[in-house]
Design an enzyme around this catalytic site. Structure first.
Site, PDB file in Angstrom:
ATOM      1  N   SER A  60       0.826  -1.208   0.000  1.00 35.73           N
ATOM      2  CA  SER A  60       0.000   0.000   0.000  1.00 35.73           C
ATOM      3  C   SER A  60       0.859   1.257   0.000  1.00 35.73           C
ATOM      4  O   SER A  60       1.984   1.257   0.507  1.00 35.73           O
ATOM      5  CB  SER A  60      -0.907   0.009   1.222  1.00 35.73           C
ATOM      6  OG  SER A  60      -0.139  -0.049   2.391  1.00 35.73           O
ATOM      7  N   ASP A 104      -0.436 -11.818   1.290  1.00 35.33           N
ATOM      8  CA  ASP A 104      -0.089 -11.377   2.645  1.00 35.33           C
ATOM      9  C   ASP A 104      -0.685 -12.290   3.706  1.00 35.33           C
ATOM     10  O   ASP A 104      -1.869 -12.605   3.655  1.00 35.33           O
ATOM     11  CB  ASP A 104      -0.665  -9.972   2.901  1.00 35.33           C
ATOM     12  CG  ASP A 104       0.061  -8.911   2.091  1.00 35.33           C
ATOM     13  OD1 ASP A 104       1.274  -9.056   1.891  1.00 35.33           O
ATOM     14  OD2 ASP A 104      -0.598  -7.937   1.672  1.00 35.33           O
ATOM     15  N   HIS A 118       5.784   2.007  11.241  1.00 35.10           N
ATOM     16  CA  HIS A 118       4.857   2.386  12.314  1.00 35.10           C
ATOM     17  C   HIS A 118       5.277   3.675  12.998  1.00 35.10           C
ATOM     18  O   HIS A 118       4.558   4.213  13.813  1.00 35.10           O
ATOM     19  CB  HIS A 118       4.756   1.263  13.355  1.00 35.10           C
ATOM     20  CG  HIS A 118       4.194   0.002  12.775  1.00 35.10           C
ATOM     21  ND1 HIS A 118       4.995  -1.040  12.397  1.00 35.10           N
ATOM     22  CD2 HIS A 118       2.935  -0.353  12.471  1.00 35.10           C
ATOM     23  CE1 HIS A 118       4.244  -1.997  11.901  1.00 35.10           C
ATOM     24  NE2 HIS A 118       2.984  -1.609  11.931  1.00 35.10           N
ATOM     25  N   CYS A 136       6.457  -2.963   6.380  1.00 39.69           N
ATOM     26  CA  CYS A 136       5.017  -3.198   6.219  1.00 39.69           C
ATOM     27  C   CYS A 136       4.505  -2.224   5.149  1.00 39.69           C
ATOM     28  O   CYS A 136       5.283  -1.450   4.585  1.00 39.69           O
ATOM     29  CB  CYS A 136       4.296  -3.018   7.559  1.00 39.69           C
ATOM     30  SG  CYS A 136       2.620  -3.703   7.561  1.00 39.69           S
TER      31      CYS A 136
HETATM   32  N1  GLN Z   1      -0.141  -5.381   1.448  1.00 37.58           N
HETATM   33  C1  GLN Z   1      -0.573  -4.791   2.671  1.00 37.58           C
HETATM   34  C2  GLN Z   1      -0.182  -3.331   2.708  1.00 37.58           C
HETATM   35  O1  GLN Z   1       0.830  -2.985   2.209  1.00 37.58           O
HETATM   36  C3  GLN Z   1       0.008  -5.495   3.864  1.00 37.58           C
HETATM   37  C4  GLN Z   1      -0.479  -4.901   5.160  1.00 37.58           C
HETATM   38  C5  GLN Z   1      -0.103  -5.687   6.383  1.00 37.58           C
HETATM   39  O2  GLN Z   1       0.792  -6.467   6.377  1.00 37.58           O
HETATM   40  N2  GLN Z   1      -0.759  -5.487   7.457  1.00 37.58           N
HETATM   41  O3  GLN Z   1      -0.876  -2.505   3.258  1.00 37.58           O
HETATM   42 ZN    ZN Z   2       2.717  -5.839   7.481  1.00 38.07          ZN
END
Ligand code: GLN
Ligand code: ZN
Length: 756
Positions: A433, A599, A694, A726
């Site tokens: 994302s 995922d 994060h 992430c």
């Molecule tokens: N593909 C998702 C993203 O990039 C993975 C999100 C996740 O691992 N929580 O948002």
């Molecule tokens: Zn993640």
């Protein structure tokens, strides 16, 4: 003897997620601290009013927290890591600073780690311990809130996290230091807290010790005894356990000086008579019969019969929720768009309080007539006749072993894929994302409300995808993504495009800090109806020569981040989802999408708490993933992604997934994961997450170079990928562009140092 009802905690986010919006406004300096505090106060007030109105005996206090209840405990105990102290007194900003790494008026520093709360999708802030840790009761939120709640003229039951679980859930900075050695320092503070609470004319306190559901060493068990003997005071202690049975730890329970014990009857398999015999008749036995983790109405008649019978044996019985209601949405009455038949089967936090009242009242008056009508929908067949899809059940029975295995060994696939993609050494990519701007959210909201025509909406999404591709090309990333602009949520989006789910409008549940999720509800057999992602990914691929990764959410994550039905096994639900995703993967392959990421960030959180149950879960979970991805060609590169730091204990399962590339969260624990690879050779390729998404901190090129160099020492550079830890949807574009620029440039510098 009257049966008392109580809950183990109420959701703290507010009926319309007020806390989230207030926190975020405060961080952006849009509202003042006193405005934020006022919103918190109003949430607590409303929660207590509801609890009173629904007929609960106790108001729960201490379940509200500004970010996370484990962090509140750290604040309460004055356990603040050095780097957040700055010689200033601790206040709400200190709390946010620890959680986020930046605070409103302080410099950035690395935040405390965050990890999942047992086997739930709630994340807590990991307490930090060292030999020098010291504790003081200065953050007196609990006392203030007790005073606040007093005006409602009801019994108050403060809730705190117990010392054993608190220490267990934390981490010490030095491996050799046993954090339980801090007990002699921490217990006097707990005692002081209990004394201060008792001065407020409180009779019962709820002390949560959820680690009692885990396998505990004899040494820890002894420490339990020691701790609770130390804590003995004139406050009555209700020791609460949840998420599983604690029968295996019963040898100590009877010796612990407590006044009440709460057990989870939903996730723990208990024989009540046996429990009764083992427990002193002097203590209250609280039975967690209302599921705090799922949203279906409770079969109150079943529990009426069970408890009514049990009343013969035991005098002091309470009934409660299985765990805190933190894990369910607030109020079913807010849902206006739910199918009324399905709605009849559901019960959210407010309704669960009412269920407790109904049940305790019926038991006390020995009249179950009201319960019969409450559960009428559960007994009726109208709905359950529709939930079976014969076609799906047939397909499932035709699955054979080969459906779970890739055609060739990884080494062969690796060679074929190298030839196909010609990626440079240390390929760079992202997790899927890209930032979800206000504008984008608004766009989706308008489309959802049907204010925006589908065609126009799609054009706009395509435009965003085009922009995302342009940005990634200019950053010179190697494997691109379309950026997921069409997704509100990685599970909801798939659920909406499959058959078998229903959705709420306000069914929010806290995930971490200000982040909430709205889990879909699995109501029927799940099946594939139409392609889900193909048009977006295909379009993205048409704009670039570089490979674009298709992006799917895996079967285990879709299952675990939904509210599952309870009439069939989770294993079977996961299989149904896997089968549907397999069809989507076929479609992507047909459209020449050759890298596909599935995922599974939730894989680890599904792990049962007891060791002996883990293997069985991992078997079916891994199989569900494999069923969805294994039928692809050798040249199709399957990626998977997981977010958590402690994956050591499920490494075998991760290897068994046999994904070509796995990317894992890592950055927040300062690449701790790497230590693992000293002794373990991961057989396929891996991207250990170089940027902590994060936190709003932006790593420099130099930071990245250091981390990559460190990684290369442990993971062969041929098998190493460079990526954030992430998805980037929660970050701003400014942060993302700068961080990725540094990440790509750092990688290029390290590549130059590599000998080919
Ligand atoms: N593909 C998702 C993203 O990039 C993975 C999100 C996740 O691992 N929580 O948002
Ligand atoms: Zn993640």
């Amino acid at each position: 003897m009257k049966i008392v009802n109580h809950i183990l905690g109420f959701p703290r986010i507010g009926f319309k997620r007020e806390l989230k919006f207030a926190q975020e406004d405060y961080w952006k300096k849009k509202i003042s601290k006193s405005e934020l505090k006022k919103i918190g106060f109003n949430i607590r007030k409303k929660n207590w009013m509801i609890q009173k109105k629904m007929g609960l005996q106790f108001l729960s206090v201490g379940d509200f927290s500004w970010y996370d209840h484990v962090l509140t405990t750290s604040m309460m105990l004055g356990n603040i890591p050095e780097r957040f102290l700055n010689n200033k007194k601790i206040d709400l900003d200190t709390l946010f600073h620890i959680a986020r790494g930046v605070s409103v008026d302080r410099k950035p520093t690395f935040p405390s780690e965050m990890t999942k709360w047992f086997n739930t999708n709630y994340h807590y802030i990991v307490p930090e311990f060292s030999e020098n840790s010291s504790f003081h009761f200065i953050w007196k939120q609990i006392l203030d809130e007790i005073d606040e709640a007093k005006i409602y003229n009801r019994d108050i039951k403060p809730i705190i996290l117990g010392p054993m679980s608190y220490l267990f859930l934390g981490k010490s900075n030095n491996e050799k230091f046993d954090r339980f050695d801090l007990l002699p320092k921490i217990l006097p503070i707990y005692k002081k807290i209990l004394q201060s609470i008792s001065k407020k004319k409180i009779s019962w306190i709820q002390i949560d010790e959820p680690i009692l559901a885990l396998d505990l060493s004899d040494q820890l068990k002894k420490k339990f005894l020691y701790s609770y003997q130390f804590l003995k005071s004139n406050l009555k202690i209700l020791l609460t356990t949840y998420f599983g049975s604690i029968e295996h730890n019963f040898d100590i329970i009877d010796s612990i000086p407590i006044d009440g014990l709460h057990i989870d009857l939903i996730y723990g398999n208990y024989n009540l008579e046996k429990i009764h015999q083992k427990l002193s008749s002097k203590i209250v036995l609280s039975l967690g019969v209302i599921n705090g983790r799922n949203i279906w109405k409770s079969d109150l008649v079943k529990y009426f019969n069970l408890i009514n019978n049990f009343k013969k044996y035991r005098k002091k019985i309470w009934i409660g929720t299985s765990c805190s209601l933190l894990h369910v949405p607030l109020d079913l009455d807010q849902e206006e768009n739910l199918n009324p038949i399905v709605k009849n089967y559901l019960s959210f936090a407010v309704q669960k309080c009412y269920e407790l009242f109904l049940l305790s009242d019926s038991l006390n008056t020995n009249d179950k007539s009201l319960l019969e009508s409450w559960i009428l929908p559960l007994r009726s067949r109208i709905y359950f006749n529709k939930i079976k899809n014969k076609d799906i059940r047939n397909k499932l029975s035709n699955i054979s072993n080969k459906d779970y295995q890739r055609k060739s060994h990884y080494d062969i696939r690796y060679e074929k894929q190298q030839k196909k993609f010609h990626l440079p050494i240390l390929p760079t990519t992202t997790i899927g994302s890209f930032p979800q701007t206000e504008e984008l959210r608004l766009l989706r909201a308008k489309f959802k409300k049907k204010i925006l025509h589908k065609k126009l909406y799609e054009e706009k999404i395509f435009k965003i995808i085009k922009e995302n591709i342009k940005i990634q090309e200019s950053l010179d990333l190697d494997v691109l993504v379309h950026g997921e602009p069409e997704r509100n949520d990685m599970v909801e989006y798939f659920a909406e495009n499959l058959d078998g789910f229903v959705f709420t409008d306000y069914g929010w549940v806290q995930s971490y800090g200000s982040r909430c999720v709205k889990p879909p509800i699995i109501s029927h057999d799940i099946s594939y109806i139409k392609s889900i992602t193909v048009s977006w990914i295909k379009y993205a691929q048409s704009l670039t020569k570089k490979p674009v990764k298709g992006m799917l959410t895996g079967p285990v994550t879709i299952l675990l981040w939904s509210f599952p039905r309870e009439d069939i096994s989770r294993k079977l639900i996961a299989k149904q989802i896997a089968l549907a995703l397999r069809e989507e993967i076929f479609e992507l392959e047909k459209n020449d999408i050759n890298i596909i990421q599935v995922d599974e960030p939730a894989l680890r959180e599904g792990l049962p708490l007891r060791n002996f149950e883990k293997e069985k879960y991992l078997n079916w979970a891994v199989n569900a993933f494999k069923l969805s991805v294994s039928s692809v060609k050798d040249t199709t590169q399957i990626h998977t992604h997981m977010c958590y730091c402690e994956f050591n204990d499920i490494m075998d399962a991760i290897v068994n997934l046999d994904a070509d590339v796995i990317t894992i969260e890592n950055a927040r624990s300062k690449m701790e994961i790497l230590r693992f690879f000293k002794n373990f050779q991961y057989p396929n390729s891996i991207g250990p997450g170089f940027y902590d998404i994060h936190s709003p901190n932006i790593p420099t090129q130099e930071n990245f170079i250091q981390l990559i160099k460190k990684s290369i020492k442990l993971i062969s550079s041929k098998r190493l990928w460079i990526n954030p830890d992430c998805g980037l949807k929660t970050r701003s574009w400014k942060e993302v562009k700068e961080s990725l620029k540094n990440l790509v440039n750092a990688t290029k510098k390290v590549r130059l140092l590599q000998k080919y």
